[in-house]
Scaffold this active site. Structure first.
Site, PDB file in Angstrom:
ATOM      1  N   SER A 138       0.870  -1.186   0.000  1.00 29.10           N
ATOM      2  CA  SER A 138       0.000   0.000   0.000  1.00 29.10           C
ATOM      3  C   SER A 138       0.900   1.227   0.000  1.00 29.10           C
ATOM      4  CB  SER A 138      -0.846  -0.024   1.276  1.00 29.10           C
ATOM      5  OG  SER A 138      -1.493   1.211   1.490  1.00 29.10           O
ATOM      6  N   TYR A 151      -2.219  -1.339  10.307  1.00 27.92           N
ATOM      7  CA  TYR A 151      -2.156  -1.429   8.838  1.00 27.92           C
ATOM      8  C   TYR A 151      -0.811  -0.894   8.340  1.00 27.92           C
ATOM      9  CZ  TYR A 151      -4.002  -1.114   4.040  1.00 27.92           C
ATOM     10  OH  TYR A 151      -4.220  -1.267   2.685  1.00 27.92           O
TER      11      TYR A 151
HETATM   12  P1  NAD Z   1     -11.405  -6.242  -0.194  1.00 31.10           P
HETATM   13  O1  NAD Z   1     -12.016  -6.150   1.168  1.00 31.10           O
HETATM   14  O2  NAD Z   1     -12.247  -6.092  -1.400  1.00 31.10           O
HETATM   15  O3  NAD Z   1     -10.599  -7.605  -0.374  1.00 31.10           O
HETATM   16  C1  NAD Z   1      -9.972  -8.251   0.671  1.00 31.10           C
HETATM   17  C2  NAD Z   1      -9.994  -9.725   0.392  1.00 31.10           C
HETATM   18  O4  NAD Z   1      -9.329 -10.391   1.474  1.00 31.10           O
HETATM   19  C3  NAD Z   1     -11.416 -10.310   0.340  1.00 31.10           C
HETATM   20  O5  NAD Z   1     -11.469 -11.331  -0.642  1.00 31.10           O
HETATM   21  C4  NAD Z   1     -11.583 -10.910   1.720  1.00 31.10           C
HETATM   22  O6  NAD Z   1     -12.551 -11.952   1.781  1.00 31.10           O
HETATM   23  C5  NAD Z   1     -10.174 -11.413   1.947  1.00 31.10           C
HETATM   24  N1  NAD Z   1      -9.876 -11.694   3.343  1.00 31.10           N
HETATM   25  C6  NAD Z   1     -10.063 -10.912   4.424  1.00 31.10           C
HETATM   26  N2  NAD Z   1      -9.692 -11.566   5.539  1.00 31.10           N
HETATM   27  C7  NAD Z   1      -9.265 -12.789   5.138  1.00 31.10           C
HETATM   28  C8  NAD Z   1      -8.753 -13.920   5.825  1.00 31.10           C
HETATM   29  N3  NAD Z   1      -8.606 -13.956   7.148  1.00 31.10           N
HETATM   30  N4  NAD Z   1      -8.417 -14.999   5.100  1.00 31.10           N
HETATM   31  C9  NAD Z   1      -8.576 -15.010   3.741  1.00 31.10           C
HETATM   32  N5  NAD Z   1      -9.051 -13.976   3.055  1.00 31.10           N
HETATM   33  C10 NAD Z   1      -9.391 -12.873   3.747  1.00 31.10           C
HETATM   34  O7  NAD Z   1     -10.241  -5.152  -0.165  1.00 31.10           O
HETATM   35  P2  NAD Z   1      -9.184  -4.636  -1.252  1.00 31.10           P
HETATM   36  O8  NAD Z   1      -9.213  -3.165  -1.155  1.00 31.10           O
HETATM   37  O9  NAD Z   1      -9.367  -5.299  -2.547  1.00 31.10           O
HETATM   38  O10 NAD Z   1      -7.832  -5.104  -0.570  1.00 31.10           O
HETATM   39  C11 NAD Z   1      -6.933  -6.028  -1.151  1.00 31.10           C
HETATM   40  C12 NAD Z   1      -5.518  -5.686  -0.703  1.00 31.10           C
HETATM   41  O11 NAD Z   1      -5.157  -4.430  -1.251  1.00 31.10           O
HETATM   42  C13 NAD Z   1      -5.358  -5.574   0.807  1.00 31.10           C
HETATM   43  O12 NAD Z   1      -4.127  -6.158   1.198  1.00 31.10           O
HETATM   44  C14 NAD Z   1      -5.339  -4.078   1.029  1.00 31.10           C
HETATM   45  O13 NAD Z   1      -4.631  -3.739   2.186  1.00 31.10           O
HETATM   46  C15 NAD Z   1      -4.626  -3.630  -0.224  1.00 31.10           C
HETATM   47  N6  NAD Z   1      -4.819  -2.220  -0.540  1.00 31.10           N
HETATM   48  C16 NAD Z   1      -6.069  -1.718  -0.780  1.00 31.10           C
HETATM   49  C17 NAD Z   1      -6.191  -0.370  -1.082  1.00 31.10           C
HETATM   50  C18 NAD Z   1      -7.530   0.254  -1.383  1.00 31.10           C
HETATM   51  O14 NAD Z   1      -7.591   1.481  -1.496  1.00 31.10           O
HETATM   52  N7  NAD Z   1      -8.588  -0.503  -1.540  1.00 31.10           N
HETATM   53  C19 NAD Z   1      -5.070   0.463  -1.125  1.00 31.10           C
HETATM   54  C20 NAD Z   1      -3.828  -0.093  -0.866  1.00 31.10           C
HETATM   55  C21 NAD Z   1      -3.718  -1.434  -0.587  1.00 31.10           C
END
Ligand code: NAD
Length: 256
Positions: A138, A151
């Protein structure tokens, strides 16, 4: 381009993981999905692709379930060539108010799970002398924000872990890199949009605008598809010597 390769994308039932999985599958990779979201809806997104799609429900806080998922992938789909450590959660609170169990869960899912998948995938990658490890960190892997201590710690840790992986594989056909998105409008961020709307007593569109205005000068969300295309590039031969990088895709967040 990825015919014959197998990718595992953790946390791929929604958001960024699903977006990356779709791009890899569209380019011929077999994909193992994982996550707690709607699996049928996620699978439906791959209709029409000529690629095998598996799924394992491993909880990323549980090392023994992660080991079962890796064994399932090898047995049912293929040995992991492309490992995308994407599963992640967020919790927003000041340090003195941060629930201990939330701290432990964020560290386990966002950081430790990447250690467990990598330690189990690396022997096979080394045997084949080819592999790609993509850690979805991130902008918060490179800079901090208030009220996101777990985080920020987990994502800084993931960027550091990526560098060590890259050094340990530097003389091989395996590369390890981190992708560092800014704001992407996924279920994880939608919760923060709703919290911002409630706090500021405004509507969701204005809350999105304010979240972007705080951090992301482009005033545009990055999309899961854009991150999928970057992941695809990192899987290509052109990226053979990109090692240990943390690539920010953040609309200018880190340029400030
Ligand atoms: P999201 O909530 O859509 O996806 C998260 C996924 O992780 C889902 O499929 C969820 O079911 C799964 N998950 C959660 N806990 C779990 C567990 N214990 N075991 C297995 N699976 C689990 O969110 P996203 O925004 O797509 O996030 C994906 C990644 O991207 C994360 O690591 C997040 O930190 C990172 N990220 C997101 C953003 C953003 O702005 N959305 C920015 C930077 C980084």
């Amino acid at each position: 381009m990825l015919k014959g390769k197998t990718a595992l994308v953790t946390g791929s039932t929604s958001g960024i993981g699903l977006g990356i999985a779709k791009v890899l599958a569209r380019h011929g990779a077999k994909v193992v999905l994982n996550g707690f979201g709607d699996v049928d809806a996620a699978r439906a997104e791959f209709r029409g692709f000529d690629a095998q799609i598996g799924y394992h429900p491993a909880d990323m806080t549980r090392p023994e379930q992660i080991a079962e998922m890796m064994a399932y992938a090898e047995r049912e789909v293929g040995a992991i060539d492309i490992l995308v450590n994407n599963a992640g959660i967020q919790h927003v609170a000041r340090v003195e108010d941060f629930p201990v169990e939330k701290w432990d869960a964020v560290l386990a899912i966002n950081l430790s799970s990447a250690f467990h998948t990598a330690r189990l995938a690396l022997p096979g990658m080394r045997a084949r002398n080819w592999g790609r490890i993509l850690n979805i960190a991130s902008a918060h892997g490179l800079v901090a924000s208030a009220e996101k201590s777990a985080y920020v710690a987990s994502k800084h840790g993931l960027v550091g872990f990526t560098k060590t992986l890259a050094l340990e594989t530097a003389a091989t056909g395996i590369t390890a890199n981190a992708i560092c998105p800014g704001w992407v409008l996924t279920p994880l961020v939608q919760k923060q949009v709703e919290a911002r709307a409630a706090k500021d007593q405004t509507d969701l569109e204005e809350a999105k605008r304010r979240l972007l205005a705080d951090k992301q000068p482009s005033m545009q969300f990055t999309t899961p598809e854009q991150l999928g295309e970057l992941a695809l590039f990192l899987c290509s031969a052109a990226a053979d010597n990109i090692r240990g990088a943390a690539i920010n895709v953040d609309g200018g967040w880190l340029a400030q």
